[in-house]
Write an enzyme that holds these catalytic residues in place. Sequence first.
Site, PDB file in Angstrom:
ATOM      1  N   CYS A  12       0.876  -1.178   0.000  1.00 20.39           N
ATOM      2  CA  CYS A  12       0.000   0.000   0.000  1.00 20.39           C
ATOM      3  C   CYS A  12       0.913   1.228   0.000  1.00 20.39           C
ATOM      4  O   CYS A  12       2.130   1.106   0.186  1.00 20.39           O
ATOM      5  CB  CYS A  12      -0.904  -0.005   1.231  1.00 20.39           C
ATOM      6  SG  CYS A  12       0.030   0.058   2.769  1.00 20.39           S
ATOM      7  N   GLU A 125      -0.390   0.367  16.375  1.00 21.51           N
ATOM      8  CA  GLU A 125      -0.860   1.624  15.760  1.00 21.51           C
ATOM      9  C   GLU A 125      -1.790   2.361  16.727  1.00 21.51           C
ATOM     10  O   GLU A 125      -1.675   3.583  16.915  1.00 21.51           O
ATOM     11  CB  GLU A 125      -1.602   1.350  14.448  1.00 21.51           C
ATOM     12  CG  GLU A 125      -2.128   2.635  13.817  1.00 21.51           C
ATOM     13  CD  GLU A 125      -3.147   2.410  12.700  1.00 21.51           C
ATOM     14  OE1 GLU A 125      -3.006   1.440  11.936  1.00 21.51           O
ATOM     15  OE2 GLU A 125      -4.088   3.214  12.599  1.00 21.51           O
ATOM     16  N   CYS A 189      -8.343   4.245   6.291  1.00 21.02           N
ATOM     17  CA  CYS A 189      -7.666   4.213   4.993  1.00 21.02           C
ATOM     18  C   CYS A 189      -8.273   3.053   4.222  1.00 21.02           C
ATOM     19  O   CYS A 189      -8.442   1.957   4.786  1.00 21.02           O
ATOM     20  CB  CYS A 189      -6.176   3.995   5.227  1.00 21.02           C
ATOM     21  SG  CYS A 189      -5.346   3.189   3.877  1.00 21.02           S
ATOM     22  N   SER A 217       1.721 -11.493   9.029  1.00 19.99           N
ATOM     23  CA  SER A 217       0.999 -10.304   8.568  1.00 19.99           C
ATOM     24  C   SER A 217      -0.509 -10.516   8.692  1.00 19.99           C
ATOM     25  O   SER A 217      -1.092 -11.371   8.010  1.00 19.99           O
ATOM     26  CB  SER A 217       1.386 -10.018   7.107  1.00 19.99           C
ATOM     27  OG  SER A 217       0.357  -9.314   6.457  1.00 19.99           O
TER      28      SER A 217
HETATM   29 FE1  F3S Z   1      -1.074   1.369   4.302  1.00 20.44          FE
HETATM   30 FE2  F3S Z   1      -1.007   3.719   5.483  1.00 20.44          FE
HETATM   31 FE3  F3S Z   1      -3.275   2.655   4.786  1.00 20.44          FE
HETATM   32  S1  F3S Z   1       0.316   1.980   5.937  1.00 20.44           S
HETATM   33  S2  F3S Z   1      -2.961   0.465   4.986  1.00 20.44           S
HETATM   34  S3  F3S Z   1      -1.681   3.308   3.400  1.00 20.44           S
HETATM   35  S4  F3S Z   1      -2.836   3.722   6.660  1.00 20.44           S
END
Ligand code: F3S
Length: 283
Positions: A12, A125, A189, A217
């Site tokens: 990502c 996180e 996100c 993961s």
């Molecule tokens: Fe990746 Fe950042 Fe979203 S690490 S999953 S783009 S919050």
Amino acid sequence: MEVILAKHAGFCFGVKRATHLAFDAADRGGDTYTLGPIIHSPQVVQRLEEMGVKSVDSVEDVKNGGTIIIRSHGVASSELEAAVQAELEVVDATCPFVKKAQEHVATLSKEGYDVIVVGDAVHPEVQGIVSYATGRVYVVSSGKEVDRLPRMAKMGVVAQTTQSFEHLNDVVAACLARGGETRVYNTICDATAVRQCETKKLAGEVDCMVVIGGFNSANTKRLAQICRELLPRTHHIETAGQIDPAWFEGVNRVGVTAGASTPKWLIDEVIARISAIDQDKIG
Ligand code: F3S
């Protein structure tokens, strides 16, 4: 045999950025450390180790100065502060989306809101996000948990970036039902949701699925689980070397997907290996 790769397989945005920053720091040389593994990919961690980057559990483990890289899902504010105090060079690879959630929490606290973080309390996180609150802060995973919180006049809500929208909605509805003032920041996100949605669709269209990513993961394991529910012929692997040619007996279409912490080079190796097995069958 047709091999179909999911469009958003692999890194990502935040993980890609963190990995680039880490390899750049490693290239510059000198003593370089990451606070915990930079991402959940043992192969990436190993490459960095080979370049001299060591993973440490805390800033205190760094004795003689150097560079410290902050991983994509961030760290607690006290840990960042400790790195600055120790005069380490900090490469902050915290994903900008995670950073936003941390900033919102700090602002909400400053403006007198009690903060509610929608997420998993033990996830690093979330622990990082929570650490930016200077007032009261609670982590909840559902609206029901909101009902059990003490009286609050002003509630500020943020979410762990990988939460589902339904969870956030449920919590916000419970806050609104309590009365008082509620301010909400949608800090979700969509990278995880996009990968899951795409993978589900692909698993419904092929005879066999190969899911690539660290066995440690969580998002890769979830992808494998989603596939397996639809297609028992699903195989979760970390590297091409783990592929068994027997998996493709009688298979016309193979779907390949990868978690958000899986580098492109591992995906390319897997596709090359599957294609070579196919060629052997034809030959
Ligand atoms: Fe990746 Fe950042 Fe979203 S690490 S999953 S783009 S919050």
